[in-house]
Design a protein around this motif. Structure first.
Motif, mmCIF file in Angstrom:
data_model
loop_
_atom_site.group_PDB
_atom_site.id
_atom_site.type_symbol
_atom_site.label_atom_id
_atom_site.label_comp_id
_atom_site.label_asym_id
_atom_site.label_seq_id
_atom_site.Cartn_x
_atom_site.Cartn_y
_atom_site.Cartn_z
ATOM 1 N N UNK A 96 16.082 67.859 -17.651
ATOM 2 C CA UNK A 96 15.771 68.004 -19.073
ATOM 3 C C UNK A 96 15.777 66.680 -19.822
ATOM 4 N N UNK A 97 16.339 66.793 -21.053
ATOM 5 C CA UNK A 97 16.292 65.646 -21.959
ATOM 6 C C UNK A 97 17.064 64.443 -21.410
ATOM 7 N N UNK A 98 18.236 64.745 -20.846
ATOM 8 C CA UNK A 98 19.053 63.658 -20.302
ATOM 9 C C UNK A 98 18.295 62.929 -19.201
ATOM 10 N N UNK A 99 17.583 63.709 -18.379
ATOM 11 C CA UNK A 99 16.843 63.083 -17.287
ATOM 12 C C UNK A 99 15.770 62.138 -17.831
ATOM 13 N N UNK A 100 15.080 62.580 -18.900
ATOM 14 C CA UNK A 100 14.059 61.705 -19.491
ATOM 15 C C UNK A 100 14.664 60.394 -19.975
ATOM 16 N N UNK A 101 15.860 60.529 -20.554
ATOM 17 C CA UNK A 101 16.549 59.331 -21.038
ATOM 18 C C UNK A 101 16.877 58.402 -19.853
ATOM 19 N N UNK A 102 17.424 59.016 -18.789
ATOM 20 C CA UNK A 102 17.823 58.201 -17.643
ATOM 21 C C UNK A 102 16.615 57.494 -17.021
ATOM 22 N N UNK A 103 15.472 58.180 -17.034
ATOM 23 C CA UNK A 103 14.253 57.564 -16.483
ATOM 24 C C UNK A 103 13.940 56.216 -17.140
ATOM 25 N N UNK A 104 14.138 56.170 -18.466
ATOM 26 C CA UNK A 104 13.847 54.898 -19.145
ATOM 27 C C UNK A 104 14.832 53.821 -18.704
ATOM 28 N N UNK A 105 16.098 54.249 -18.419
ATOM 29 C CA UNK A 105 17.073 53.263 -17.943
ATOM 30 C C UNK A 105 16.643 52.695 -16.601
ATOM 31 N N UNK A 106 16.087 53.565 -15.743
ATOM 32 C CA UNK A 106 15.705 53.100 -14.411
ATOM 33 C C UNK A 106 14.744 51.926 -14.531
ATOM 34 N N UNK A 107 13.731 52.082 -15.385
ATOM 35 C CA UNK A 107 12.759 50.999 -15.521
ATOM 36 C C UNK A 107 13.417 49.707 -15.996
ATOM 37 N N UNK A 108 14.316 49.848 -16.987
ATOM 38 C CA UNK A 108 14.997 48.642 -17.477
ATOM 39 C C UNK A 108 15.878 48.000 -16.421
ATOM 40 N N UNK A 109 16.585 48.846 -15.662
ATOM 41 C CA UNK A 109 17.488 48.268 -14.646
ATOM 42 C C UNK A 109 16.698 47.599 -13.526
ATOM 43 N N UNK A 110 15.500 48.142 -13.224
ATOM 44 C CA UNK A 110 14.678 47.494 -12.191
ATOM 45 C C UNK A 110 14.302 46.078 -12.654
ATOM 46 N N UNK A 111 13.879 45.984 -13.907
ATOM 47 C CA UNK A 111 13.490 44.665 -14.422
ATOM 48 C C UNK A 111 14.675 43.705 -14.388
ATOM 49 N N UNK A 112 15.829 44.199 -14.842
ATOM 50 C CA UNK A 112 17.047 43.386 -14.856
ATOM 51 C C UNK A 112 17.383 42.913 -13.444
ATOM 52 N N UNK A 113 17.303 43.840 -12.491
ATOM 53 C CA UNK A 113 17.633 43.464 -11.114
ATOM 54 C C UNK A 113 16.663 42.433 -10.575
ATOM 55 N N UNK A 114 15.379 42.648 -10.797
ATOM 56 C CA UNK A 114 14.393 41.730 -10.221
ATOM 57 C C UNK A 114 14.581 40.308 -10.771
ATOM 58 N N UNK A 115 14.863 40.210 -12.063
ATOM 59 C CA UNK A 115 15.110 38.883 -12.634
ATOM 60 C C UNK A 115 16.313 38.218 -11.962
ATOM 61 N N UNK A 116 17.415 38.970 -11.859
ATOM 62 C CA UNK A 116 18.620 38.421 -11.215
ATOM 63 C C UNK A 116 18.348 38.045 -9.770
ATOM 64 N N UNK A 117 17.638 38.940 -9.076
ATOM 65 C CA UNK A 117 17.381 38.739 -7.646
ATOM 66 C C UNK A 117 16.573 37.468 -7.410
ATOM 67 N N UNK A 118 15.510 37.294 -8.212
ATOM 68 C CA UNK A 118 14.654 36.106 -8.043
ATOM 69 C C UNK A 118 15.461 34.838 -8.339
ATOM 70 N N UNK A 119 16.244 34.875 -9.415
ATOM 71 C CA UNK A 119 17.046 33.700 -9.765
ATOM 72 C C UNK A 119 18.050 33.384 -8.658
#
Lengths: 338, 456
Positions: free
Chosen positions: A185-208
């Motif tokens: 439901x609604x919580x899942x939709x919210x969590x989905x947006x976090x996934x995208x942000x955390x992927x970006x955060x991880x990729x930046x850290x990983x590359x650095x």
């Protein structure tokens, strides 16, 4: 392949199992404060409710296996990283307490306090583990008698902190993906947006972190130069990371979760290839390094333990799969929940 | 203070605190198997209530055990690095076995035990209860084996490993079955069973005094009492056997237990106060020759005294004497309480006797005290050795850890353990006051399935 190499791999397998399993529940903890209502927070905690304890056993057993297979590594690292390990124990206990006690009282302040404790301790645990890993990559000062001769503050160097933050980012992404599988439901939709942000955060850290490693610690890539086929592992790692957003966009969360689990495992494989045959690199005096040979138990002990592992590990894998199967699917709060 | 004292204080404090919980888990685990077994056999709702209530207590205790147990595993490396290097080859494999065989079993099935009522079948749940109970005992097996090896090393040889000495395994099974492991394991387990049994007796007696959950309490008492009677008597047997073993494997420890200095026929003290300077026991009451009789079956046979050992090889006598004697006194008290309860139960007087029920409420502390005192006797009695006759405690420390760091961690542990303990007591108290959920209206669906189980 000799017994020492086998045990280098087996200890690695246990610690990888730990990183994958506790990784997602630490990640859920890191994201915990982003949930707002009490119901959401209970879903967040109960998503890991029945499994976090078992996940932590991988750390306990990994530590035990390290003690048994490479006593010198265990002794040097645990006594050398004294303050860091004490802080780690402190937050591990604190986190267990927070999970256990949070929902035992109705009071809002009680729950808010334990929510913060749960989240902060999850982040600190991931950070400390990453910092330890970073220091192993850099190498730590070891004396001729195999004893650590550095200081606690020396362990908090920029590179190790970078690896620490990368670990937090990796686990947070992993936890976010897990949470998508467990919510609806609604919580899942919210969590989905976090996934995208955390992927970006991880990729930046990983590359650095990768760039920093290549620039400052080229010793980590010696084996890759000598044996170019290892480079395939690095490529597969990239593909696994790239696959995560693809699966998420196609709403195939379980496959995304497998991809992030593979990412964790592959990163640890890259790390293991990089440090082999050292387990703890001595920096600056290279010859004092603890290797899989000079730090190991006798061949007899390694053999006894191999037999134990062959008997025991199939059971361990079976329990792990059965438990996760029983509790698969969306979180349902009932009278046995936290 | 020097690092040795600090490291020892820290280890003693953290292990003593940890050891409050595992014995409850082990003892209660056995009782849970019986309780749930009764539920499955009879299908009666009351047994379901009993099982569910004690599982809640079990889960709380188990979590405390896990949280404080990780500390112990880390501390070998952090505070006792030289010890870890020395014993890793031997001790490590027992510890790893504990992890692979016991911890995964316990923690995996615990998830079903605590959270699985609505997810799995009754049989699967019962199976999980058995596995958790079995896993808890299995972890005791491996850790007691490792500790017993420190008391009576066997199946090893000493090797020079690149500049320092260490013990390496030569024979795994003689390491596992070293001279003291079986005695000490059985003694430890029966202590744990008593701890679980008296917890159930205490809480149930409390309900009876308050006139709450009467049926629940009567049934719980009957189940717990059967274990208490068996375990208290078994404890006597294993304790006696242990003492006989010590007379040949660790004579200095046995001599310290009884404050026995000169090799001669030895008395058995009921109590006393050892004066180490004058080498005698003051204010003591003893049965002459009794120790000789208990060990050798002969009142006149001499028992090795402490003077056979160099002063630097003797444990602190009075502390060991007192802890040992207190443990024995408590052991006999528990036998008395168990048998008396049984007698009163037979006469149908147990549930009405308010005074006795009050004693039972308080008795929960006795096995706990005996467990702690027993370990003090065993571990302090081994001093000055960390591995008997092979490695001294003062030589086993971490070389790279200073006293400042230990003080820091000691403060950290004191703070968090104080917090933990307050929370534990608070929640335990709340769970007990809340009591079992009693919807007695009708027996569970499983009463209709009784036939199925009977056919199996």
């Amino acid at each position: 392949m000799d017994l020492n190499i086998i045990w280098f791999i087996l200890v690695g397998v246990l610690l990888t199992g730990y990183a994958i399993l506790d990784g997602f529940d630490l990640g859920v903890g890191a994201l915990h404060l982003l949930t707002k209502t009490d119901e959401e927070r209970r879903i967040s905690i109960n998503s890991i409710g029945p499994v976090w304890d078992g996940n932590e056993v991988w750390l306990v057993t990994g530590g035990g296996a390290l003690f048994a297979a490479f006593p010198d590594v265990y002794a040097t690292v645990f006594s050398g990283f004294y303050i860091a390990f004490m802080l780690l124990l402190f937050v591990l206990i604190f986190r267990a307490v927070a999970i256990e006690f949070r929902s035992k009282q109705e009071s809002k302040r009680w729950r808010a306090m334990w929510d913060i404790a749960f989240s902060v301790s999850s982040i600190v645990i991931a950070l400390l583990m990453g910092v330890a890993l970073g220091n192993i990559i850099r190498g730590i000062p070891i004396g001729v008698d195999k004893e650590f001769i550095g200081t606690f503050l020396g362990l908090l160097n920029p590179y190790s902190l970078l690896v620490g933050i990368t670990t937090v980012a990796l686990f947070t992404m992993h936890g976010a993906i897990y949470l998508v599988m467990k919510t609806e439901g609604e919580l899942q939709n919210k969590v989905r947006t976090w996934v995208n942000n955390t992927i970006i955060f991880f990729v930046i850290c990983f590359v650095t972190a990768t760039m920093a490693t290549l620039i400052y610690y080229p010793n980590m890539i010696t084996h890759f130069k000598d044996n170019p086929s290892f480079f395939l592992v690095a490529i597969v790692t990239m593909l696994a990371i790239a696959n995560i957003p693809r699966e998420i966009n196609n709403k195939r969360e379980f496959r995304a979760f497998l991809s992030s689990a593979s990412t964790i495992a592959l990163l640890l494989v890259l790390f293991a290839i990089g440090i082999f045959p050292n387990i703890v690199l001595s920096n600056p005096i290279l010859e004092n390094s603890l290797t899989i040979y000079n730090a190991a138990s006798s061949q007899k002990t390694l053999m006894i333990m191999l037999i134990m592992a062959i008997i025991g590990m199939p059971f361990v894998v079976a329990y792990t799969i059965i438990i996760h199967k029983i509790y698969k699917g969306k979180v349902k709060i009932d009278d046995t929940s936290y | 203070m020097d690092t040795e004292i600090l490291a020892r204080i820290q280890f003693a404090f953290t292990i003593a605190f940890h050891y409050i919980y595992p014995p409850i888990s082990i003892g209660l685990g056995v009782l849970l198997v019986i309780m749930e077994g009764m539920y499955i056999k009879t299908g009666k709702k009351i047994y379901e209530n009993i099982t569910k209530f004690w599982i809640k207590i079990f889960a709380l205790v188990f979590a405390m055990g896990v949280a404080t147990g990780i500390v112990m595993e880390f501390e070998f490396g952090t505070n006792w690095a030289t010890y870890s290097r020395f014993v890793g080859d031997v001790f490590g494999s027992a510890l790893a076995a504990e992890g692979v065989f016991a911890f995964f079993l316990e923690s995996g099935f615990l998830a079903i035990l605590v959270f699985g009522w609505n997810r799995v079948s009754t049989k699967m749940h019962f199976f999980s209860t058995i596995m958790v109970s079995f896993g808890a005992m299995l972890s005791a097996v491996w850790i007691v084996v490792a500790n017993s090896w420190q008391q009576t090393p066997a199946g090893y040889h000493i090797v020079n490993n690149g500049g320092y000495l260490r013990a390496e395994i030569t024979d795994f099974w003689s390491m596992v079955f070293n001279p003291s492991s079986v005695d000490r394991l059985l003694h430890t387990l029966s202590g744990a069973w008593l701890t679980g049994a008296f917890l159930v007796l205490s809480v149930s007696a409390f309900y009876l005094l308050k006139n709450r959950h009467v049926d629940f309490s009567k049934k719980s008492i009957k189940i717990a009492l059967s274990l208490a009677v068996f375990a208290s008597l078994f404890q006597l047997l294993t304790g006696h056997h242990s003492a006989q073993g010590i007379s040949s494997t660790q004579p200095a420890k046995l001599a310290a237990f009884e404050g026995h200095y000169n090799t001669s026929p030895a008395p058995l003290y009921l109590f006393g106060w050892v004066n180490n300077n004058e080498q005698k026991v003051n204010f003591g009451v003893a049965i002459p020759g009794m120790l000789s009789y208990m060990i050798y079956g002969d009142f006149d046979k001499p028992v090795k005294g402490l003077n056979e050992f160099k002063p630097e090889d003797r444990p602190p006598v009075n502390l060991v004497f007192q802890s040992y004697h207190l443990m024995v006194v408590i052991g006999f008290t528990l036998i008395g309480l168990s048998l008396l309860s049984l007698l009163l139960l037979r006469k149908d007087a147990l549930f009405k006797n308010k005074l006795f029920l009050k004693i039972l409420v308080a008795s929960v502390l006795l096995p706990q005290a005996a467990n702690q005192l027993g370990w003090i006797s065993a571990e302090v009695g081994r001093q000055p050795w960390i591995v008997y006759n092979l490695l001294r405690t003062k030589d086993a420390l971490s070389k790279s850890v200073g006293s400042g760091e230990i003080v820091f961690s000691l403060i950290l542990f004191t703070l968090i353990y104080a917090l933990l303990f307050v929370l534990f007591i608070f929640l335990l108290d709340r769970k007990i006051k809340h009591g079992p959920d009693e919807e007695v209206e009708k027996d569970g669906v499983y009463s209709e399935q009784k036939v199925i189980f009977k056919n199996n």
